[in-house]
Design an enzyme around this catalytic site. Structure first.
Site, short mmCIF file in Angstrom:
data_model
loop_
_atom_site.label_atom_id
_atom_site.label_comp_id
_atom_site.label_asym_id
_atom_site.label_seq_id
_atom_site.Cartn_x
_atom_site.Cartn_y
_atom_site.Cartn_z
N LYS A 114 0.96 -1.17 -0.23
CA LYS A 114 0.04 0.00 0.22
C LYS A 114 0.74 1.28 0.18
CE LYS A 114 -4.22 -1.81 1.20
NZ LYS A 114 -5.56 -2.07 1.75
N LYS A 195 -5.16 -9.62 -6.65
CA LYS A 195 -6.26 -9.86 -5.91
C LYS A 195 -7.54 -8.83 -6.38
CE LYS A 195 -6.95 -7.90 -1.76
NZ LYS A 195 -7.64 -7.50 -0.53
N LYS A 198 -11.40 -3.73 -3.49
CA LYS A 198 -12.50 -2.86 -3.61
C LYS A 198 -11.90 -1.46 -3.74
CE LYS A 198 -13.56 -3.44 1.28
NZ LYS A 198 -12.34 -2.30 2.06
P1 ATP Z 1 -8.65 -2.82 0.00
O1 ATP Z 1 -8.63 -3.12 -1.31
O2 ATP Z 1 -9.68 -1.41 0.20
O3 ATP Z 1 -7.89 -3.04 0.74
P2 ATP Z 1 -10.14 -5.37 0.27
O4 ATP Z 1 -11.14 -5.42 -0.86
O5 ATP Z 1 -8.94 -5.98 0.43
O6 ATP Z 1 -10.06 -3.93 0.41
P3 ATP Z 1 -11.07 -5.59 3.17
O7 ATP Z 1 -11.77 -4.55 3.64
O8 ATP Z 1 -9.46 -5.37 3.23
O9 ATP Z 1 -11.10 -5.55 1.34
O10 ATP Z 1 -11.24 -7.00 3.44
C1 ATP Z 1 -12.34 -7.57 4.14
C2 ATP Z 1 -12.46 -8.95 3.80
O11 ATP Z 1 -12.48 -9.48 2.81
C3 ATP Z 1 -11.12 -9.38 4.59
O12 ATP Z 1 -11.35 -10.81 5.23
C4 ATP Z 1 -10.40 -10.06 3.01
O13 ATP Z 1 -9.23 -10.90 3.48
C5 ATP Z 1 -11.55 -10.44 2.21
N1 ATP Z 1 -11.15 -10.39 0.99
C6 ATP Z 1 -10.84 -8.99 0.25
N2 ATP Z 1 -10.58 -9.29 -1.07
C7 ATP Z 1 -10.73 -10.55 -1.12
C8 ATP Z 1 -10.70 -11.24 -2.27
N3 ATP Z 1 -10.20 -10.57 -3.42
N4 ATP Z 1 -10.78 -12.62 -2.22
C9 ATP Z 1 -11.18 -13.15 -1.01
N5 ATP Z 1 -11.36 -12.53 -0.08
C10 ATP Z 1 -11.13 -11.03 0.11
#
Ligand code: ATP
Ligand code: LTN
Length: 332
Positions: A114, A195, A198
């Site tokens: 990040k 990955k 969001k």
């Molecule tokens: P950001 O991209 O803003 O860091 P994120 O999409 O990774 O956000 P988080 O809020 O960090 O989302 O994660 C919330 C939950 O969703 C966590 O348990 C994370 O491991 C899971 N998660 C996030 N993205 C994925 C993905 N692509 N596949 C599976 N699990 C996910």
């Protein structure tokens, strides 16, 4: 007090919840809510590690809360709350910050990723995993359902428990990660080697839970696939493997069953089938979400009740910590 084990998890209020969040996290939370005493939070304090427009942050926090409910988290059975409304999180995080060796934080790969993508490298981004540890330890949570990307943060939390106990004696519960078997890592639609995230700048990379059906169809049909034609799960073909993983997670079918279903068909057929499956899965979610968002008073009342429930548990742990480390009694 129940003798059920405790679960805590949350998602940061950045961007919009995606299919990755649903499959990798919230769907597991939902399955676990019958068996465990669950605390699911909207992690708005964690969102402050990146620049946020105040109005947008507040609206998004509420929208995340409504999405949690629309996706099936049950506020009657569990505690679904807003992190910033339970001040104990910030308080314990400070205490833990003072116990966390910088060497441990320097190892965190998420910080490295990040911070390489932003000019706003603030102390909060660096100590983000410490706030996560506070979230977990306040509720003495036994099990933490997360996607694979969060495993390292949990390891840090476990190290902090050991360090704290070594110095002050048994206080917290040692948390265990729970990584669901299917869909622990849903990948980006345009670049299946990274990955689905969001907070990705390119919305084509993800399907968000509140995308309308037209957008969902367009994004899935436009997903990058690999060379070849046969629909077969193969890690060397990350594009198709990712679409099959999403299909499997939403339909409950195994990869073999999906291969059979699409035998003799082309990648395009899989995309059409998947787009329909995603739209069908999300249709009732959209209906419930729209209803909830029209009823902000209901959401605010629920948030108040949940915050009180969360505070009751968190406050007890924090009082114990203050006692152990030598602060005066907390609150009057
Ligand atoms: P950001 O991209 O803003 O860091 P994120 O999409 O990774 O956000 P988080 O809020 O960090 O989302 O994660 C919330 C939950 O969703 C966590 O348990 C994370 O491991 C899971 N998660 C996030 N993205 C994925 C993905 N692509 N596949 C599976 N699990 C996910
Ligand atoms: N950092 C997490 C969200 C989160 C979390 C937690 C998950 C904040 N606090 C405590 C589990 C336990 C993420 O998924 N990005």
């Amino acid at each position: 007090m129940t003798d059920k084990k405790t679960i805590l998890s949350g998602s940061t209020v950045t961007g919009n919840l995606t299919l990755g969040n649903y499959i990798g996290a919230i769907n597991n939370w939902k399955k676990l809510q019958e068996e465990y005493n669950c605390f699911y939070m909207v992690a708005d304090l964690h969102a402050l590690t990146v620049f946020q427009d105040p109005k947008e942050l507040r609206e998004r926090g509420m929208s995340f809360f409504a999405q949690y409910l629309a996706l099936g988290l049950d506020p009657e059975k569990n505690t679904i709350f807003m992190q910033s409304q339970v001040s104990e999180h910030a308080e314990l995080a400070w205490v833990l910050n003072c116990f966390t060796p910088m060497g441990h934080l320097n190892r965190m790969t998420q910080f490295k990723d990040k911070s390489s993508n932003t000019k706003n490298i603030n102390a909060g981004l660096y100590s983000y995993p410490v706030l996560m540890a506070a979230d977990i330890l306040l509720y003495k949570a036994d099990v933490i359902p997360v996607g694979e990307d969060q495993k390292q943060h949990l390891e840090l939390c476990r190290d902090l428990v050991d360090m704290f106990h070594h110095r002050y004696g048994e206080t917290f519960v040692m948390p265990e990660p729970y990584i669901g078997s299917v869909g622990a890592r849903i990948m980006s639609l345009q670049d299946p080697t990274k990955k689905m995230s969001k907070s990705d700048d390119n919305p084509k990379n993800y399907v968000s839970i509140i995308d309308d059906p037209k957008k969902i169809q367009k994004k899935i049909k436009g997903a990058v696939t690999d060379s070849g034609e046969v629909i077969k799960y193969d890690e060397e073909k990350p594009g198709i493997a990712n679409l099959m993983t999403i299909y499997s997670a939403l339909s409950g079918m195994s990869y073999e069953q999906i291969e059979k279903e699409f035998e003799g068909k082309m990648y395009g057929h899989l995309k059409v089938g998947l787009a329909d499956l995603v739209c069908d899965t999300l249709k009732p979610v959209h209906e419930k979400y729209d209803d909830l968002m029209k009823n902000q008073d209901y959401l605010n009342d629920l948030l108040k009740k949940s915050a009180l429930k969360a505070k009751e548990r968190a406050g007890k742990t924090l009082a114990e910590v203050y006692e152990k480390i030598g602060l005066l009694p907390r609150g009057f």
